[in-house]
Design an enzyme around this catalytic site. Structure first.
Site, short mmCIF file in Angstrom:
data_model
loop_
_atom_site.label_atom_id
_atom_site.label_comp_id
_atom_site.label_asym_id
_atom_site.label_seq_id
_atom_site.Cartn_x
_atom_site.Cartn_y
_atom_site.Cartn_z
CG ASP A 60 -2.21 1.19 0.94
OD1 ASP A 60 -1.38 2.59 0.24
OD2 ASP A 60 -2.75 1.61 2.13
CG ASN A 87 2.18 2.35 -13.46
OD1 ASN A 87 1.83 3.02 -13.47
ND2 ASN A 87 1.26 1.33 -12.45
CE1 TYR A 156 -4.48 10.76 -12.58
CE2 TYR A 156 -4.56 12.68 -14.11
CZ TYR A 156 -4.15 10.87 -13.35
OH TYR A 156 -3.47 10.17 -13.86
CB THR A 191 -5.54 0.69 -18.35
OG1 THR A 191 -5.83 1.70 -17.06
CG2 THR A 191 -4.28 0.95 -19.20
#
Length: 251
Positions: A60, A87, A156, A191
């Site tokens: 995590d 990533n 984000y 993805t």
């Protein structure tokens, strides 16, 4: 000779998407690969598909003790990485929003995972590399951290802009220790992370229309630049952002 022969790489978020694709390519280039993911089953599945050159670890990235344990275990087993790909991340569709509409908890969750999690990965990667002969750290950025592309994704976009800044700071701090730090900036890449867009024909067409080459990115599009940055071919490359975005940030 394979380009990553003799190297050991740790890739976070390697249970799926870009992380999985990169980890599998690294293994094909003869690196040993640590598949790091918070989803134990996904990590184990990817490691099993690669074979003896891979091992799985549950991490995590927002929890420092979890990150530290992964690096400590790797070192104890002779798998201390000289390549680390930070990533793992989240993009909270339906929750992230324009600044005036953004809930503080969504901001905090995004920053905790994307920016703080990347920092913790980098921190312990640097510690591991200082104890050896240096190495390469590769971060995953986003056009949203460079342009107004992410206007509806305040948290984000801010997290990715922070990652871009972190790259330059850490690269400058440890360049003389043989540690290179770079960021790869993919375009919109299809993805599971972005299924909200890819499953909506109108939204997908709108974002693809902003990519000059005229198509969405795939995880495989990112593999080559990651291999380059992990290899000795990139020994003089550090503190840089490498756009692999079909021209998206050139507009």
């Amino acid at each position: 000779m394979a380009r990553l022969e003799g190297r050991t790489a740790l890739v976070t978020g390697a249970g799926a998407g870009i992380g999985r694709s990169v980890a599998e390519r690294f293994a094909r280039e003869d690196a040993r690969v640590i598949i790091a993911d918070r989803d134990a089953d996904a990590a184990a599945s990817v490691a099993a598909s690669i074979g003896e050159r891979a091992r799985a670890v549950v991490v995590d990235i927002s929890d420092e003790s979890s990150v530290e344990a992964a690096f400590t275990e790797a070192a104890a087993d002779g798998w201390s990485p000289d390549v680390v790909v930070a990533n793992a991340g989240v993009q909270l569709f339906g929750q992230d929003a324009k600044a005036a509409d953004l809930d503080l908890d969504v901001w905090r969750r995004t920053i905790d995972i994307n920016l703080t999690g990347t920092f913790l990965t980098v921190k312990h990667a640097v510690r591991a590399m200082l104890a050896s002969d240096g190495g390469s750290i590769i971060l995953t950025g986003s056009p949203t951290g460079l342009t107004g592309e992410g206007q509806d994704f305040t948290a984000y976009s801010a997290s990715k802009a922070g990652i871009h800044g972190l790259t330059r700071t850490v690269a400058a701090a440890y360049a003389r220790d043989g540690i290179r730090v770079n960021t790869v900036v993919p375009a919109y890449t299809e993805t599971g992370l972005v299924s909200t867009i890819s499953d909506d024909p109108e939204s997908r067409a709108a974002i693809v229309s902003r990519i000059p080459v005229g198509r969405a990115g795939t995880p495989a599009d990112v593999e080559g630049i990651m291999v380059f940055l992990a290899s000795s071919d990139a020994d003089f490359a550090t503190g840089a952002l490498f756009a692999v975005d079909g021209g998206m940030t050139s507009l």
